[in-house]
Design an enzyme around this catalytic site. Sequence first.
Site, mmCIF file in Angstrom:
data_model
loop_
_atom_site.group_PDB
_atom_site.id
_atom_site.type_symbol
_atom_site.label_atom_id
_atom_site.label_comp_id
_atom_site.label_asym_id
_atom_site.label_seq_id
_atom_site.Cartn_x
_atom_site.Cartn_y
_atom_site.Cartn_z
ATOM 1 N N THR A 1 26.409 32.727 -11.323
ATOM 2 C CA THR A 1 25.015 32.404 -11.011
ATOM 3 C C THR A 1 24.874 32.022 -9.548
ATOM 4 O OG1 THR A 1 24.679 31.722 -13.283
ATOM 5 C CG2 THR A 1 23.066 30.953 -11.686
ATOM 6 N N ARG B 1 18.450 32.843 -23.372
ATOM 7 C CA ARG B 1 19.035 32.219 -24.555
ATOM 8 C C ARG B 1 18.437 30.840 -24.771
ATOM 9 N NH1 ARG B 1 22.013 27.764 -24.440
ATOM 10 N NH2 ARG B 1 23.317 28.578 -22.781
ATOM 11 N N ARG C 1 29.815 45.589 -23.932
ATOM 12 C CA ARG C 1 28.556 45.118 -23.348
ATOM 13 C C ARG C 1 28.269 45.886 -22.063
ATOM 14 N NH1 ARG C 1 25.470 40.659 -23.634
ATOM 15 N NH2 ARG C 1 25.596 41.252 -25.831
ATOM 16 N N ARG D 1 15.154 22.852 17.477
ATOM 17 C CA ARG D 1 14.649 23.610 18.614
ATOM 18 C C ARG D 1 15.164 22.962 19.897
ATOM 19 N NH1 ARG D 1 8.337 23.583 17.585
ATOM 20 N NH2 ARG D 1 8.240 24.738 19.552
ATOM 21 N N HIS D 2 15.017 23.683 20.981
ATOM 22 C CA HIS D 2 15.303 23.124 22.308
ATOM 23 C C HIS D 2 14.405 21.902 22.502
ATOM 24 C CE1 HIS D 2 11.350 24.701 23.260
ATOM 25 N NE2 HIS D 2 11.728 25.774 22.558
ATOM 26 N N SER E 1 9.634 21.859 26.425
ATOM 27 C CA SER E 1 9.762 22.556 27.707
ATOM 28 C C SER E 1 8.464 22.420 28.512
ATOM 29 C CB SER E 1 10.027 24.051 27.466
ATOM 30 O OG SER E 1 8.846 24.670 26.985
ATOM 31 N N ASP E 2 8.545 22.799 29.760
ATOM 32 C CA ASP E 2 7.364 22.732 30.629
ATOM 33 C C ASP E 2 6.236 23.604 30.091
ATOM 34 O OD1 ASP E 2 9.497 22.492 33.525
ATOM 35 O OD2 ASP E 2 8.385 20.916 32.475
ATOM 36 N N ASN F 1 5.801 24.434 26.976
ATOM 37 C CA ASN F 1 5.292 23.785 25.755
ATOM 38 C C ASN F 1 4.150 22.856 26.139
ATOM 39 O OD1 ASN F 1 8.555 23.370 24.250
ATOM 40 N ND2 ASN F 1 6.956 24.813 23.653
ATOM 41 N N ARG G 1 15.859 26.887 28.155
ATOM 42 C CA ARG G 1 15.575 25.609 27.514
ATOM 43 C C ARG G 1 16.580 25.200 26.433
ATOM 44 N NH1 ARG G 1 11.921 29.625 26.589
ATOM 45 N NH2 ARG G 1 10.892 29.943 24.565
ATOM 46 N N GLU H 1 13.807 33.512 21.568
ATOM 47 C CA GLU H 1 12.532 33.393 20.871
ATOM 48 C C GLU H 1 11.866 34.763 20.696
ATOM 49 O OE1 GLU H 1 11.020 32.166 18.760
ATOM 50 O OE2 GLU H 1 9.466 30.730 19.288
ATOM 51 N N TYR I 1 -2.912 30.207 23.455
ATOM 52 C CA TYR I 1 -3.581 30.855 22.323
ATOM 53 C C TYR I 1 -5.051 31.123 22.630
ATOM 54 C CZ TYR I 1 0.506 30.408 19.352
ATOM 55 O OH TYR I 1 1.760 30.537 18.831
ATOM 56 N N HIS J 1 14.590 28.276 18.685
ATOM 57 C CA HIS J 1 13.167 28.265 19.007
ATOM 58 C C HIS J 1 12.335 28.269 17.731
ATOM 59 C CE1 HIS J 1 14.255 29.467 23.172
ATOM 60 N NE2 HIS J 1 15.236 30.091 22.559
#
Lengths: 447, 457
Positions: free
Chosen positions: B58, B84, B142, B261-262, B265-266, B268, B311, B331, B342, B396
Amino acid sequence: MAARHQRPVAASDSSARTNEKKCSWASYMTNSPTMIVMIGLPARGKTYMSKKLTRYLNWIGVPTKVFNLGVYRRNAVKSYKSYDFFRHDNKEAMEIRKKFAIVALADVKTYLSEEGGQIAVFDATNTTRERRELILNFAKDNAYKVFFVESVCDDPDVIAENIMDVKVSSPDYPERDRESVMGDFLKRIECYKVTYQPLDPDEHDKNLSFIQVINVGRSFLVNRVQDYIQSKIVYYLMNIHVHSHSIYLCRHGESHHNMEGRIGGDSELSERGKEFAAALKRFVKEHKLSDLKVWTSQLRRTIQTAEELGIPYEQWKILNEIDAGVCEEMTYKMIEEKYPEEYAMRDQDKYHYRYPGGESYQDLVQRLEPVIMELERQANVLVICHQAVMRCLLAYFLDKGADDLPFLKCPLHTVLKLTPVAYGCKVDVFDLGVEAVNTHRDRPLVQ
Amino acid sequence: MIDNQEFMVEGYPRELTQNPLRKIWMPCKNGHIAHRRVCMTNCPTLIVTVGLPARGKTYISKKLTRYLNWIGVPTKEFNVGQYRRECLKIYKSFEFFRPDNEEGLKIRRQCALSALNDVRQYLSVEGGQVAVFDATNTTRDRRRTIIMFAEQNGYRVFFVESVCEDPEVIAQNIVQVKLGNPDYIDCNSDEAIKDFMKRIKCYESSYQPLDEVLDRDLSYIKIMDVGRRYLVNRVVDHVQSRIVYYLMNIHITPRSIYLCRHGESDLNIKGRIGGDSGLSDRGKEFAKRLRNFLQEQNIKNLKVWTSQMKRTIQTAEILGVSYEQWKSLNEIDAGVCEEMMYEEIQERYPLEFALRDQDKYRYRYPKGESYEDLVQRLEPVIMELERQENVLVICHQAVLRCLLAYFLDKTADELPYLKCPLHTVLKLTPVAYGCEVESFCLSVDAVNTQRDRPERL
């Protein structure tokens, strides 16, 4: 062997980049030198496996070399007379044979301990425990790992074919006719059989690391794999086969970017490129390739080429052209103008050079490894890819080193047919007669 | 998969359009393309375990299923013991398994057939590609039933037999997974162990292991002594080859995998994705705390892996230990969106932004990658993590999500939204059939880079 420490790599500092570790990931993971020791009666495919394995390991960046005892023997005993030399009761011959085993081992030591080799393939019958004990002690003294590869085969057809394929043209039999070659060779095998002690996984050899290849890969017994590289070796040996097949390599038809001298990108086929695709279709028909698998990358130009063929194809992202990072879609002239330092560095070491934000040929090889593994498993395949990718694949089949790889000639509108033959690969070049630009840049002259 | 006949009749060459989400070029008409997936076999595969109880069947079934699903091969396991339990409701004792218990044999056979029925449903109706039939399957009889079933339905069969006589391994097995099993919910440990040993005995007399001669035409792998030795016979296709490779690389030596993660960072801090920036001050602080954390954990022979981005390497450097760089741990490549925020992406590429929210797993950035691509890229990392013992992987956000999804058996749907905050270390320890996760937040502030799943409109 490889140092575990890493100096920090500042991405923006280009001079630091040239000091980046040059060895491949696979090489890096191989920390002690390893001896691969072949075992088996004559005509069991030991040399075939040795050479192929060596080619594969070198391609993924692990420095490997074959030490074939037959070669040592032929150098020492100038002319081969007959199978009598191999009789186990021929004391004089036995002494001679043991001597050059020792010479060969000395060369192994030089390669692994002094010349930076990582794997030595010791290609000989090694059919007695005594001989294997000798090798194990030698390895122990030098702190080498040992991995045995035993080829066991009882299928008489396979053995006969083997003999005809490679032994008939061996230097041992320069002018004999086929029948007497076969006769002598079979008697040679009988000499070995008398003293053959196969690996015993249950008792005597249960602590050794080895793979037994049974009946040309129908089944395998794998014992005590110690590390990363042995695991890869096992995987490789389990994927290769000896059935006849051909691999066709070509690039996509000429693209618009090609015509403009631009690298990379995802452009469409030019008119001539489309003509090539049509010519390729005729080529496939002419060659009556049954069950042909067709693979493309995920870039438009290879897919367009495949579409023309009218047969099913599979797209592989990993067959995409080398990523030129910031240089994508530029001409070489533009690159030279905008990034003169990068341009110079690439000419310095084209194999290891990585485009900023992109890839190197070395990265490409790592990326293409699953393709090679699958090509080994398959029968007839046509791979429609790109210049750098095709160079990497070709280098694998034709055993070209990192130095030659980035300069292999892979012109547009040309199909290469690769057919495994004896210990190597036969190449047939088919220029399909459709004009195209030349995208090849020769190795720059040394300043 | 393209139907060959259909292909030849429709006009070609067909016009190509690029699927806007996956960035894959496809012919207009059908929208089907044989896009390279792992399992290119046209037949579904039935993996059948073989072995006495407490031999790790299993464990292997679940792990294999998890791996195959992660690399994109729809796989499901069918544990006959479960059937069963559903049938029998209350387990009384090992007597049920006695070879002379007619009633027991009948029920057990029914359960096997019921499970096979569900296998057929999964493989032939629901589009599954691999089914793992997890049961003892210790008799040739079987196994013959199963082979016939597979033949009738056009499935390829691959047997995975686990053979082990090491009493310590078996004992540990029982303690780890059987004691907590619903069968023994009302027993104390000693009783449970005793009963289970008797259960094993019931199977032993009729056990017919796969035989090198009698079963030479079957495709199988025989795993001996928990991976010390393997016998592999007649591997016929790509999927079987991958399964064998995987099974040969896994082990059960206790160890832990640390994922983080690292440091911050700048980029980020600026809310920008991708790029190759260095650590912020807080990021460096995290690295120092990480060093202390590792010392406290007192880990034996820890290997440290980073990506090839600044990083992660900077983070490792502060640890003061040797580390290995993997390009495959880089990454996810955001292509044209690299180093954008974004909000900027939404403004400049509104269609892309919307598509990504639609199917974040398959969405490929223009000239970049998708999570799906990332998984393919990370497979060798997973394979090597399986081979290794104690490892710390400094990577990352997207990469960490993919790795975590593998260990915690998360689906493609959940994967892109797994929470992997900065400055937090996840410690994964394999236990029983799964993975224990401990989360260590190293108390250094950082920006939050998580974007939750958007509300369905």
